[in-house]
Scaffold this motif. Structure first.
Motif, mmCIF file in Angstrom:
data_model
loop_
_atom_site.group_PDB
_atom_site.id
_atom_site.type_symbol
_atom_site.label_atom_id
_atom_site.label_comp_id
_atom_site.label_asym_id
_atom_site.label_seq_id
_atom_site.Cartn_x
_atom_site.Cartn_y
_atom_site.Cartn_z
ATOM 1 N N ARG A 146 0.811 -1.233 0.000
ATOM 2 C CA ARG A 146 0.000 0.000 0.000
ATOM 3 C C ARG A 146 0.839 1.275 0.000
ATOM 4 N N ILE A 147 1.605 1.464 -1.048
ATOM 5 C CA ILE A 147 2.402 2.678 -1.213
ATOM 6 C C ILE A 147 1.553 3.683 -1.994
ATOM 7 N N PRO A 148 1.326 4.889 -1.466
ATOM 8 C CA PRO A 148 0.524 5.877 -2.191
ATOM 9 C C PRO A 148 1.128 6.186 -3.563
ATOM 10 N N ASP A 149 0.259 6.403 -4.552
ATOM 11 C CA ASP A 149 0.710 6.718 -5.903
ATOM 12 C C ASP A 149 1.671 7.898 -5.904
ATOM 13 N N PHE A 150 2.734 7.765 -6.693
ATOM 14 C CA PHE A 150 3.741 8.797 -6.908
ATOM 15 C C PHE A 150 4.502 9.178 -5.638
#
Length: 135
Positions: free
Chosen positions: A62-66
């Motif tokens: 779950r790494i946030p986009d960008f």
């Protein structure tokens, strides 16, 4: 019978592969047929049909986009790969937008490293002091 997902390729043959977002249950079956047992998703939302193939474990970082992954997330990913390799299992990296852009994720060259380069470095495929070889 499985269908090859978009942009499938081996990062470390027989140990670690990468691909675009699988969109069909047949994509998961393709991975399982190749011996992939772990799918690591870097996306905030889980991959569609991620539960369609019981023999495939989906791990979500779950790494946030960008955004760059945290060092703990990189360590967790490497731990998943190491444990899978110790059992003779293959891991598949499902990147989000984080790995398609330069991010601050390497410990020794933060301004020039993407998650795949960090993974190579931590797995010993690339010397820590030469991440540009794989950019």
């Amino acid at each position: 019978m499985g269908v090859q997902p978009p942009n499938f390729s081996w990062v470390l043959p027989g140990r670690l592969a990468g691909l675009a977002l699988p969109r069909l249950p047949a994509h998961y079956q393709f991975l399982l047929d190749l011996g992939v047992r772990h799918l690591v998703s870097l996306t905030e939302r889980g991959p569609p049909y991620g539960d369609s193939c019981p023999g495939l474990t989906v791990h979500r970082l779950r790494i946030p986009d960008f955004c760059p992954p945290a060092p703990e997330q990189i360590d967790h990913f490497v731990q998943i790969v190491d444990e899978a390799n110790a059992r003779g299992e293959v891991t598949q990296l499902l990147p989000g937008h984080v790995s398609q852009h330069t991010t601050s994720c390497c410990r020794n060259r933060p301004a020039s490293c993407t998650l795949p380069v960090a993974v190579h470095a931590f797995l010993g495929a690339v010397p820590h002091h030469h991440p540009h070889n794989y950019l």
